[in-house]
Design a protein around this motif. Structure first.
Motif, PDB file in Angstrom:
ATOM      1  N   TYR A 187     -14.498  -0.087  -2.605  1.00  0.00           N
ATOM      2  CA  TYR A 187     -13.940  -0.359  -3.937  1.00  0.00           C
ATOM      3  C   TYR A 187     -15.027  -0.822  -4.894  1.00  0.00           C
ATOM      4  O   TYR A 187     -15.109  -0.338  -6.041  1.00  0.00           O
ATOM      5  N   TYR A 201       2.095   1.815  -3.377  1.00  0.00           N
ATOM      6  CA  TYR A 201       0.976   2.316  -4.191  1.00  0.00           C
ATOM      7  C   TYR A 201       0.809   3.830  -4.003  1.00  0.00           C
ATOM      8  O   TYR A 201       0.629   4.575  -4.977  1.00  0.00           O
ATOM      9  N   LEU A 202       0.906   4.290  -2.751  1.00  0.00           N
ATOM     10  CA  LEU A 202       0.740   5.718  -2.482  1.00  0.00           C
ATOM     11  C   LEU A 202       1.882   6.536  -3.077  1.00  0.00           C
ATOM     12  O   LEU A 202       1.657   7.583  -3.707  1.00  0.00           O
ATOM     13  N   LYS A 237      -4.442  -1.472   2.702  1.00  0.00           N
ATOM     14  CA  LYS A 237      -4.184  -0.695   3.926  1.00  0.00           C
ATOM     15  C   LYS A 237      -4.898  -1.276   5.142  1.00  0.00           C
ATOM     16  O   LYS A 237      -4.504  -1.013   6.276  1.00  0.00           O
ATOM     17  N   ASN A 244     -13.515  -1.529   3.235  1.00  0.00           N
ATOM     18  CA  ASN A 244     -12.707  -1.114   2.084  1.00  0.00           C
ATOM     19  C   ASN A 244     -13.119  -1.841   0.814  1.00  0.00           C
ATOM     20  O   ASN A 244     -13.100  -1.272  -0.280  1.00  0.00           O
ATOM     21  N   SER A 270      -5.729  -0.061  -2.751  1.00  0.00           N
ATOM     22  CA  SER A 270      -6.083   0.647  -1.520  1.00  0.00           C
ATOM     23  C   SER A 270      -6.644  -0.296  -0.458  1.00  0.00           C
ATOM     24  O   SER A 270      -6.630   0.026   0.730  1.00  0.00           O
ATOM     25  N   TYR A 313       0.839  -1.210   0.000  1.00  0.00           N
ATOM     26  CA  TYR A 313       0.000   0.000   0.000  1.00  0.00           C
ATOM     27  C   TYR A 313       0.871   1.256   0.000  1.00  0.00           C
ATOM     28  O   TYR A 313       0.576   2.237  -0.692  1.00  0.00           O
ATOM     29  N   LYS A 316     -11.009   6.390   4.665  1.00  0.00           N
ATOM     30  CA  LYS A 316      -9.946   6.939   3.833  1.00  0.00           C
ATOM     31  C   LYS A 316      -8.597   6.883   4.551  1.00  0.00           C
ATOM     32  O   LYS A 316      -7.585   6.520   3.968  1.00  0.00           O
ATOM     33  N   ASP A 328      -7.106   1.174  -8.254  1.00  0.00           N
ATOM     34  CA  ASP A 328      -7.567   1.521  -6.903  1.00  0.00           C
ATOM     35  C   ASP A 328      -7.700   0.301  -6.001  1.00  0.00           C
ATOM     36  O   ASP A 328      -7.840   0.446  -4.784  1.00  0.00           O
TER      37      ASP A 328
END
Length: 391
Positions: A116, A53-54, A70, A112, A67, A50, A134, A64
């Motif tokens: 998605y 990815y960020l 996380k 999450n 995400s 993650y 978030k 996406d």
């Protein structure tokens, strides 16, 4: 440039974490009781995905779906606590209510996943959930994590090493590892708590917090990589509290006459030192036809005094004492690169035993194991000590 270095750091952390965690989780032979340590490493490895990815989104758009990873942040603290508990308070690996520790992770993961999946719809409730999940950090969650670390620290402080008898060398090494490990976890969650307590900018992306997670992962994997013997034990399972001392078993021989005290204490000490020096420096026991007369000629001590000395000090006959020295030599040489291609029979021959039968009988008598069983024991996890205790 910094973004590239961060992405590289997170990527390497993920690879190292995955490799180590999979070995720890699925290797029943050496790590069976470190299941939660494996989960801890796996959670940090997925969090590093993650993090990558960020940081990499600055250069290229990624799906996406990344995400969702996380949510594995919620596995780290419970798994760390359960790992320390299982090591210092052994018993059942899984207890009745252990599943409760994984509820936060399960809930956050499902939320999450819904966000998605809901990103392809126009439901307003999905947007509301997305705002809530978030940022995975909150003062409440960090406080719960610190409670885990608090109880984990109490377990370590209350661990009483003295209640275990026998050789404590391996347990001390393990306890030192657990202490260092706990300090790293304590630093991680304390730093996160203080940071979010002071800043409280939950809507701002802050990679420094995620950098802490990957740093702890690097530390733990690095320790495992360079000091794997900490997690090895003489049992085929990962058991930190089993006694690794080799117990020497001797049978009482009926009809033995009480020995006459023919030697003064000073003379006896002198003979013992000479005996030990000759055996350790010249390795006379490696001669397959070695007899007490050879030892007498080498030390200058009479056969009569040698026999009485070995019998009174070690409660062993001469041949048993020599075989014990051969077993010690076997133990010391078993992990030597020169012996890696030898068969068990070749190792027995190289230790001074005349035959396979003689070797087998000596091992059963002195260690309670056959040579093959003892081979597996010390090849897997020798603690490099030469302590032998007589009954």
């Amino acid at each position: 440039m910094i973004d590239i270095l961060l992405s590289l750091f997170f990527f390497i952390a993920a690879i190292a974490g995955f490799a180590t965690s999979l070995i720890v989780v699925f290797s029943r032979r050496n790590y069976s009781k470190s299941f939660f340590l494996g989960l801890f490493l796996l959670s940090l490895a997925i969090v590093s995905v993650y993090n990558f990815y960020l940081s990499a989104n600055v250069f290229k758009d990624f799906p996406d779906f990344f995400s969702i990873t996380k949510s594995f942040i919620f596995l780290s603290a419970p798994c760390s606590f359960l790992y320390v508990r299982n090591i210092l308070a052994p018993g059942k690996k899984f207890r009745k209510y252990d599943w409760l520790h994984f509820l936060p992770f399960a809930i956050y993961f499902i939320l999450n996943l819904l966000v998605y999946a809901g990103s392809y719809t126009n439901f307003s409730i999905v947007d509301a959930i997305a705002l809530k999940v978030k940022n995975p950090f909150s003062i409440l969650m960090l406080t719960i994590w610190l409670l885990y670390v608090f109880f984990q620290t109490i377990l370590i402080l209350n661990y009483d090493l003295k209640k275990f008898k026998g050789n404590q060398f391996h347990r001390i090494k393990v306890l030192n590892w657990i202490r260092v490990y706990n300090l790293m976890i304590l630093f991680l969650f304390s730093a996160l708590f203080v940071h979010y307590f002071l800043v409280r900018k939950v809507n701002v992306l802050d990679l420094s917090s995620y950098f802490l997670f990957s740093s702890v992962l690097f530390f733990t994997v690095g320790w495992l990589y360079f000091r794997p013997h900490i997690f090895h034990d003489e049992e085929e399972s990962f058991d930190f509290v089993s006694d690794t001392t080799v117990v020497i078993k001797t049978k009482e021989v009926k009809g033995n006459l009480p020995l006459v005290n023919e030697l003064t204490s000073d003379k006896k000490e002198e003979y013992l030192l000479k005996l030990e020096h000759v055996f350790s420096s010249k390795k006379l026991f490696l001669k397959r036809d070695f007899v007490i007369r050879d030892l007498s000629d080498e030390t200058g001590i009479s056969v009569h005094h040698l026999s009485n000395l070995i019998n009174s000090e070690f409660n062993l006959h001469f041949q048993d004492y020599v075989n014990l020295k051969r077993i010690e030599y076997f133990r010391d040489k078993i992990n030597d690169p020169e012996w890696k291609d030898l068969s068990l029979e070749g190792m027995a021959w190289g230790s001074g035993f005349k035959s396979r039968t003689t070797c087998f009988r000596a091992f059963i008598k002195h260690t309670g194991k056959s040579p093959s069983e003892y081979f597996k024991t010390i090849r897997i996890g020798s603690d490099k000590t030469n302590a032998y205790y007589f009954k």
